[in-house]
Scaffold this motif. Structure first.
Motif, mmCIF file in Angstrom:
data_model
loop_
_atom_site.group_PDB
_atom_site.id
_atom_site.type_symbol
_atom_site.label_atom_id
_atom_site.label_comp_id
_atom_site.label_asym_id
_atom_site.label_seq_id
_atom_site.Cartn_x
_atom_site.Cartn_y
_atom_site.Cartn_z
ATOM 1 N N GLU A 2 0.836 -1.182 0.000
ATOM 2 C CA GLU A 2 0.000 0.000 0.000
ATOM 3 C C GLU A 2 0.879 1.242 0.000
ATOM 4 N N ALA A 3 0.241 2.418 -0.231
ATOM 5 C CA ALA A 3 0.989 3.657 -0.116
ATOM 6 C C ALA A 3 1.568 3.745 1.284
ATOM 7 N N GLY A 4 2.837 4.073 1.348
ATOM 8 C CA GLY A 4 3.514 4.095 2.644
ATOM 9 C C GLY A 4 4.409 2.890 2.828
ATOM 10 N N ASN A 5 4.047 1.742 2.239
ATOM 11 C CA ASN A 5 4.947 0.587 2.203
ATOM 12 C C ASN A 5 5.831 0.772 0.983
ATOM 13 N N THR A 6 7.068 1.067 1.198
ATOM 14 C CA THR A 6 7.857 1.756 0.184
ATOM 15 C C THR A 6 8.604 0.889 -0.797
ATOM 16 N N TYR A 7 8.738 -0.398 -0.543
ATOM 17 C CA TYR A 7 9.668 -1.192 -1.351
ATOM 18 C C TYR A 7 8.966 -1.861 -2.515
ATOM 19 N N PHE A 101 -5.711 7.759 -8.488
ATOM 20 C CA PHE A 101 -4.463 8.501 -8.696
ATOM 21 C C PHE A 101 -3.973 9.039 -7.350
ATOM 22 N N VAL A 102 -3.690 8.148 -6.452
ATOM 23 C CA VAL A 102 -3.276 8.535 -5.103
ATOM 24 C C VAL A 102 -1.871 9.139 -5.157
ATOM 25 N N GLU A 139 4.829 5.371 -10.811
ATOM 26 C CA GLU A 139 5.074 5.325 -9.372
ATOM 27 C C GLU A 139 5.923 4.105 -9.001
ATOM 28 N N MET A 140 5.640 2.959 -9.643
ATOM 29 C CA MET A 140 6.423 1.761 -9.377
ATOM 30 C C MET A 140 7.863 1.929 -9.843
ATOM 31 N N CYS A 141 8.018 2.598 -10.972
ATOM 32 C CA CYS A 141 9.372 2.841 -11.484
ATOM 33 C C CYS A 141 10.143 3.732 -10.520
ATOM 34 N N MET A 154 -2.660 3.528 -7.783
ATOM 35 C CA MET A 154 -3.699 2.596 -7.328
ATOM 36 C C MET A 154 -3.046 1.332 -6.777
ATOM 37 N N CYS A 155 -2.501 1.432 -5.581
ATOM 38 C CA CYS A 155 -1.734 0.333 -5.001
ATOM 39 C C CYS A 155 -2.599 -0.873 -4.658
ATOM 40 N N ILE A 156 -3.920 -0.675 -4.511
ATOM 41 C CA ILE A 156 -4.790 -1.822 -4.238
ATOM 42 C C ILE A 156 -4.780 -2.778 -5.437
ATOM 43 N N LEU A 157 -4.626 -2.240 -6.647
ATOM 44 C CA LEU A 157 -4.520 -3.084 -7.836
ATOM 45 C C LEU A 157 -3.214 -3.876 -7.808
#
Length: 299
Positions: A2-7, A101-102, A139-141, A154-157
């Motif tokens: 999730e957002a905040g879990n950074t790795y 688009f968090v 964001e992943m990059c 959309m980290c839930i995806l």
């Protein structure tokens, strides 16, 4: 994840980039339109939402989600049609900023999206799914940089995809698929047993020691496809297209030609990477009087 879990590891991004087709609806559409960068965003709020944010509630083109929640908490039965449309725009904007688009703060949303909610019929023709994937890919990059401390999108995806493809990251019990819904819906049902440990260091270690056999490489089987909602398969022929995904200044290349086995096809030697080297350097900083190209549909 999730957002905040950074790795997010380089390898996980590469695997995700090419195998998330059927977790949710992704409708690719054609055509183009431009977005203005020189709008007065407070004026736009007043026009489309009927409320003007105070100086401490808006910064540039970004407004606090708490401001939207405060002014659009309850709709009244005697509200006229225009007020109902304003509430609808506010709720959609909250969904955009809170789910699709968090940003890294998780408490703000860009008003650049509000300009596309002026006409609801036209709004439904925009390629929102393409833009969501594009934003998440970027964001992943960015999160692969060890100095990055947070991730948006959309980290839930991403989380649902990881549970489908990486059993060692998933809850111990995989729920059964629900007929006539997206595959990812099964993880959202009440009563599901979720992971006990949410320590990001635990997941970093699991990703680092992951073996080849611990990732599900096979395409989704026909038994899964047959239970999907028909809307999940709309535009499926375009899933194989090698095209740029565009969301304002963010451009990421869609290259399914590198993983055709995910689609049940033979894999030839893929062509060289299509992503131009300077794409990640494009920003909106200083571009106050320019038009930004955005993807749209034709009907």
């Amino acid at each position: 994840m999730e957002a905040g879990n950074t790795y997010v590891s380089h390898q996980m991004r590469r695997m995700y980039y090419y195998s998330s087709r059927r977790l949710c609806i992704v409708r690719y559409k054609c055509g183009w339109f431009t977005s203005q960068t020189n709008l007065d965003w407070a004026d736009l709020c007043e026009e489309l939402l009927g409320v003007r944010p105070q100086e401490d509630e808006i910064k540039g083109s970004v407004v606090k989600l708490s401001w939207l929640a405060h002014h659009f908490a309850q709709i009244n039965n005697d509200d006229d049609k225009e007020q109902v449309r304003r509430f609808a725009r506010a709720l959609i904007l909250r969904f955009i900023g809170g789910v699709l688009f968090v940003d890294k703060s998780s408490n703000k949303v860009s008003l650049r999206y509000l300009q596309f909610l002026r006409d609801f019929e036209e709004c439904g023709r925009y390629a929102w799914g393409t833009a969501v994937l594009d934003f998440l890919y970027r964001e992943m990059c960015n999160a692969t940089d060890y100095k990055t401390k947070s991730i948006g999108g959309m980290c839930i995806l991403l989380q649902m995809w990881a549970w489908e493809r990486c059993p060692t990251l998933a809850p111990k019990r995989t729920p059964s698929q629900v007929e006539n819904t997206p595959l990812g819906y099964r993880w959202l049902r009440r009563g599901n047993q979720h992971i006990d440990n949410d320590d990001v260091r635990v997941f970093c270690r699991k990703l680092n020691i992951m073996k080849r056999h611990e990732f599900v490489w096979e395409p989704y089987p026909s038994t899964v496809i047959s239970l999907l909602s028909p809307v999940c398969l709309v535009g499926s022929l375009v899933w194989y297209a090698v095209v740029p995904l565009i969301c304002f200044q963010v451009i990421e290349w869609h290259q399914p030609d590198k993983v055709l086995r995910q689609f049940g096809m033979q894999q030839p030697i893929p062509e060289s990477h299509s992503q131009p080297l300077n794409i990640h350097g494009i920003t909106l900083k200083g571009k106050h009087d320019e038009e930004i190209l955005v993807i749209k549909t034709k009907r």
